[in-house]
Scaffold this motif. Structure first.
Motif: not given
Length: 335
Positions: A14, A40, A65, A88, A17
């Motif tokens: 993650d 991503w 996030i 992920g 991103y």
């Protein structure tokens, strides 16, 4: 969760991103659609995985996030860990390049009930304050509705569905295999080598089974690894002759040379003899076996396992490195 329970170090994908203000990002619900690979940076993720595999360390972006942007970098080290996890929702995008680079040990997707996944995801997102509650609920509901389709797609691209406990067991098996290989490499030229022959007995799976073919595995007295019928070549004996002799000694089955089909020549760490590498001539056969089958000589028991993918099936027990690394993948490729 899998990393924590298995004790295997992990890289959180993650963190790769793209920033939320990138105008090229696809959008849904009025925000970037973070569930699409276009959001991503696969190139940066692959570079980090390669560095970790070869150097044991890499510079990793830190991503918020909640803020939808990168906030810095971190230095990740895995030390002398023989394997590590990359986890992920976009892990499947890296299967092909990692396999081509010889870095892929296993590809697993957790197969858990939809309500469990929805609840755990929501609790995590609320705890980390990832987005507003309405957005989290809309996104979670959409993901729950498509979970079965996602699982089918991930399976098609090469991930193996596993329950949580099966995934943890598989990771621990991979650690054991990697550590055994490392010990053998450390021995270098002083490691002993055995020339053996092995026979893969195959049969059609029972009607209604999810797999088409089953493979016979055997376990020797006083050992914990499952392997193929077979053994060392006697002086002056060919691999095919040794295979026929071992089958008769261990299973009481008399085969003809024409019953055996060559699968390949493979090398792997010996399952039961530390510091030893085996070079095996592997054969397959669908010749009938005595019924009921009773193992003999040094064998303690037998089982039939499904040939389903480039990895061992869950619940099969600890399989010998030769089976995990070579025999099962070769059988699966052959179909």
């Amino acid at each position: 969760m899998v990393a924590r329970r298995s004790g295997v170090p992990a890289l959180n994908l993650d963190d790769f991103y793209r920033d939320g203000d990138d105008p090229s990002l696809p959008r849904r619900f009025g925000i970037p659609d973070w569930d699409l690979p276009a959001c991503w940076d696969d190139g940066a993720a692959l570079a980090a995985l390669t560095a970790l595999a070869h150097d044991g360390a890499a510079e990793i972006p830190t991503y918020s996030i909640a803020q939808s942007r990168r906030t810095g970098t971190a230095h990740l080290e895995i030390g002398d860990a023989p394997v590590f996890i990359a986890e992920g929702i976009f892990a499947g995008e890296l299967i092909a390049p990692l396999r081509a680079a010889g870095l892929l040990a296993e590809a697993i997707v957790l197969d858990r009930p939809v309500p469990v996944v929805f609840t755990l995801r929501l609790l995590r997102d609320l705890r980390e304050r990832r987005k507003s509650v309405p957005i989290l609920l809309r996104r979670g509901t959409a993901l729950a509705r498509q979970q079965k389709q996602d699982l089918a797609r991930w399976t098609r691209i090469g991930l193996r569905p596993c329950g949580l406990q099966a995934a943890v067991r598989r990771l621990r098996e991979l650690v054991q295999l990697a550590e055994a290989e490392s010990r053998c490499r450390a021995l270098g030229g002083s490691s002993s080598r055995l020339r053996i022959a092995a026979v893969c007995f195959l049969r059609a799976a029972p009607a209604g089974a999810a797999h088409r073919t089953e493979l016979l595995c055997v376990r020797k007295h006083g050992t914990g690894s499952w392997m193929q019928v077979g053994g060392k070549l006697d002086p002056g004996e060919t691999a095919r002759e040794a295979a026929l002799r071992e089958v008769e000694e261990e299973l009481g089955a008399v085969l003809q040379a024409t019953d055996l089909e060559e699968l390949g020549e493979f090398e792997a760490v010996a399952a039961n003899e530390p510091g030893t590498v085996v070079r095996s001539s592997v054969f397959t056969t669908r010749a009938p076996l005595p019924s009921p089958l009773q193992v003999r000589a040094e064998l303690a028991e037998h089982q039939w396992i499904p040939v389903t993918a480039d990895s061992p099936p869950s619940g099969a027990g600890r399989l010998a490195p030769l089976m995990v690394q070579h025999i099962l993948p070769a059988l699966h490729r052959r179909g």
